[in-house]
Motif scaffolding. Structure first.
Motif, mmCIF file in Angstrom:
data_model
loop_
_atom_site.group_PDB
_atom_site.id
_atom_site.type_symbol
_atom_site.label_atom_id
_atom_site.label_comp_id
_atom_site.label_asym_id
_atom_site.label_seq_id
_atom_site.Cartn_x
_atom_site.Cartn_y
_atom_site.Cartn_z
ATOM 1 N N TRP A 48 0.826 -1.193 0.000
ATOM 2 C CA TRP A 48 0.000 0.000 0.000
ATOM 3 C C TRP A 48 0.872 1.259 0.000
ATOM 4 N N LYS A 49 0.325 2.354 -0.528
ATOM 5 C CA LYS A 49 1.010 3.656 -0.524
ATOM 6 C C LYS A 49 0.232 4.606 0.388
ATOM 7 N N LEU A 50 0.943 5.218 1.302
ATOM 8 C CA LEU A 50 0.293 6.099 2.278
ATOM 9 C C LEU A 50 -0.162 7.394 1.614
ATOM 10 N N THR A 51 -1.442 7.723 1.774
ATOM 11 C CA THR A 51 -1.977 8.969 1.217
ATOM 12 C C THR A 51 -2.398 9.964 2.294
ATOM 13 N N HIS A 52 -2.729 9.471 3.502
ATOM 14 C CA HIS A 52 -3.242 10.351 4.561
ATOM 15 C C HIS A 52 -2.698 9.919 5.918
ATOM 16 N N ILE A 53 -2.619 10.866 6.816
ATOM 17 C CA ILE A 53 -2.419 10.600 8.243
ATOM 18 C C ILE A 53 -3.535 11.329 8.983
ATOM 19 N N PHE A 54 -4.302 10.580 9.772
ATOM 20 C CA PHE A 54 -5.362 11.164 10.592
ATOM 21 C C PHE A 54 -4.837 11.271 12.021
ATOM 22 N N ALA A 68 8.401 12.511 8.657
ATOM 23 C CA ALA A 68 9.120 11.528 7.842
ATOM 24 C C ALA A 68 8.186 10.873 6.826
ATOM 25 N N LEU A 69 6.979 10.533 7.260
ATOM 26 C CA LEU A 69 6.030 9.882 6.357
ATOM 27 C C LEU A 69 5.491 10.861 5.323
ATOM 28 N N LYS A 70 5.309 12.097 5.745
ATOM 29 C CA LYS A 70 4.855 13.114 4.784
ATOM 30 C C LYS A 70 5.910 13.332 3.706
ATOM 31 N N GLN A 71 7.164 13.359 4.120
ATOM 32 C CA GLN A 71 8.253 13.549 3.161
ATOM 33 C C GLN A 71 8.356 12.352 2.209
ATOM 34 N N PHE A 73 5.950 10.132 1.328
ATOM 35 C CA PHE A 73 4.777 9.806 0.513
ATOM 36 C C PHE A 73 3.975 11.017 0.040
ATOM 37 N N GLY A 74 4.259 12.190 0.593
ATOM 38 C CA GLY A 74 3.411 13.338 0.298
ATOM 39 C C GLY A 74 2.036 13.222 0.917
ATOM 40 N N ALA A 75 1.935 12.486 2.013
ATOM 41 C CA ALA A 75 0.641 12.235 2.656
ATOM 42 C C ALA A 75 0.042 13.525 3.215
ATOM 43 N N THR A 76 -1.271 13.620 3.147
ATOM 44 C CA THR A 76 -2.013 14.745 3.713
ATOM 45 C C THR A 76 -2.310 14.468 5.183
ATOM 46 N N ILE A 77 -1.937 15.405 6.040
ATOM 47 C CA ILE A 77 -2.142 15.228 7.479
ATOM 48 C C ILE A 77 -3.360 16.039 7.912
ATOM 49 N N ILE A 78 -4.341 15.330 8.461
ATOM 50 C CA ILE A 78 -5.575 15.942 8.955
ATOM 51 C C ILE A 78 -5.604 15.785 10.471
ATOM 52 N N GLY A 85 -1.305 23.958 16.181
ATOM 53 C CA GLY A 85 0.059 24.452 16.340
ATOM 54 C C GLY A 85 1.030 23.431 16.895
ATOM 55 N N LYS A 86 0.501 22.315 17.392
ATOM 56 C CA LYS A 86 1.352 21.274 17.990
ATOM 57 C C LYS A 86 1.460 20.022 17.122
ATOM 58 N N ILE A 87 0.800 20.028 15.937
ATOM 59 C CA ILE A 87 0.782 18.844 15.080
ATOM 60 C C ILE A 87 1.784 19.041 13.942
ATOM 61 N N PRO A 88 2.895 18.308 13.924
ATOM 62 C CA PRO A 88 3.886 18.493 12.869
ATOM 63 C C PRO A 88 3.301 18.206 11.482
ATOM 64 N N GLY A 89 3.511 19.140 10.564
ATOM 65 C CA GLY A 89 3.158 18.913 9.162
ATOM 66 C C GLY A 89 1.678 18.983 8.839
ATOM 67 N N ILE A 90 0.868 19.470 9.751
ATOM 68 C CA ILE A 90 -0.588 19.423 9.544
ATOM 69 C C ILE A 90 -0.986 20.229 8.297
ATOM 70 N N ASP A 91 -1.870 19.643 7.491
ATOM 71 C CA ASP A 91 -2.358 20.280 6.269
ATOM 72 C C ASP A 91 -3.789 20.788 6.403
ATOM 73 N N ARG A 92 -4.581 20.085 7.175
ATOM 74 C CA ARG A 92 -6.006 20.419 7.263
ATOM 75 C C ARG A 92 -6.459 20.231 8.697
ATOM 76 N N THR A 93 -7.192 21.201 9.222
ATOM 77 C CA THR A 93 -7.697 21.090 10.587
ATOM 78 C C THR A 93 -9.189 20.771 10.561
ATOM 79 N N VAL A 94 -9.601 19.985 11.535
ATOM 80 C CA VAL A 94 -11.016 19.622 11.669
ATOM 81 C C VAL A 94 -11.413 19.726 13.136
ATOM 82 N N GLY A 95 -12.701 19.986 13.347
ATOM 83 C CA GLY A 95 -13.214 20.134 14.698
ATOM 84 C C GLY A 95 -14.498 19.353 14.895
ATOM 85 N N ASP A 96 -15.058 19.495 16.070
ATOM 86 C CA ASP A 96 -16.242 18.720 16.451
ATOM 87 C C ASP A 96 -17.396 18.940 15.468
#
Length: 256
Positions: A48-54, A68-71, A73-78, A85-96
């Motif tokens: 498998w190829k990593l596309t996202h990190i939740f 390291a994983l973002k570099q 695979f180019g994975a999108t971090i949500i 501000g404490k999540i390394p490499g975060i691309d998209r923020t989500v809330g309740d």
């Protein structure tokens, strides 16, 4: 829509790594990123190829491999908007109450403050999957590093509102210790006694206790059973609020 495939493995000493794969699109998400090499190994083993990190929360044992994983695979971090501000490499923020699509599968975001103040869980309602990280464990719940007992109880009530047949993937293999503690709080629970014996056997053979189901947790996890008359009698708290009973159970676990 194809059924999701899941791969569960250990990272660090007791963190669970989980990969969620959609065979139709090839999309693959890692639930948190505790450690690079075990995640890379699981991806290679499955092809498998990593596309996202939740990301569920900011603790290092859940985000250490983000960059390291973002570099690689180019994975999108949500991840959680209240800890962005404490999540390394975060691309998209989500809330309740937010939701998004992962390869055509709906993902609902449930904010569950307690373990940290911005912790979130990811719920796939159509696939009956909940990734609860360090909010809800098998027979346990997360330690309250940042939030209050009332916050955590409210968070657990949100999760308890989900269907009983929801499969729960949690963040750590703490279940053996949790089972031994649970018996001290809910000693008359016959289903808990049976489950504790099964867990002893599973762990003795090196097996994992994940996933669990929400229904099983509601019947046997003392942290979800603050309303139970037997537990309240055992704790000598018959007239207390659910939140206060929960706080007492959490305090006892901290000192167990």
């Amino acid at each position: 829509m194809a059924n999701l495939e899941l791969d569960l493995f250990l990272c660090r000493s007791d963190n669970f790594g989980v990969l969620v794969h959609d065979p139709q699109s090839g999309a693959t998400a890692s639930i948190d990123a505790p450690e690079e090499l075990p995640i890379l190994g699981a991806l290679k083993r499955r092809g498998w190829k990593l596309t996202h990190i939740f990301t569920t929360h900011h603790h290092p044992d859940h985000v250490d491999a983000n960059l390291a994983l973002k570099q690689a695979f180019g994975a999108t971090i949500i991840g959680p908007e209240n800890e962005a501000g404490k999540i390394p490499g975060i691309d998209r923020t989500v809330g309740d109450g937010d939701h998004f699509e992962f390869a055509g599968h709906r993902v609902d975001v449930i904010e569950t403050p307690g373990h940290t103040t911005g912790h979130i869980c990811f719920h796939f309602p159509d696939d009956k999957l909940l990734f609860s990280a360090d909010t809800l464990f098998a027979l346990g719940c997360g330690r309250l590093f940042e939030g209050t007992p009332t916050q955590m109880w409210t968070s657990l009530e949100k999760l308890m509102a989900l269907p009983d047949d929801t499969a729960v993937y949690f963040g750590h293999e703490y279940t053996l210790s949790n089972a031994r503690f649970a018996l001290t709080v809910d000693p008359a629970n016959e289903e808990l006694k049976k489950r504790a014996a099964e867990i002893e056997s599973i762990r003795a053979k090196g097996g994992f206790t994940a996933p669990t189901t929400l229904g099983l947790e509601k019947r046997t996890n003392p942290f979800l059973r603050a309303h139970d008359p037997g537990i309240r009698a055992h704790l000598d708290m018959p007239g207390a609020s659910d939140a206060d009973v929960f706080a007492e159970i959490r305090m006892r676990k901290d000192n167990f």
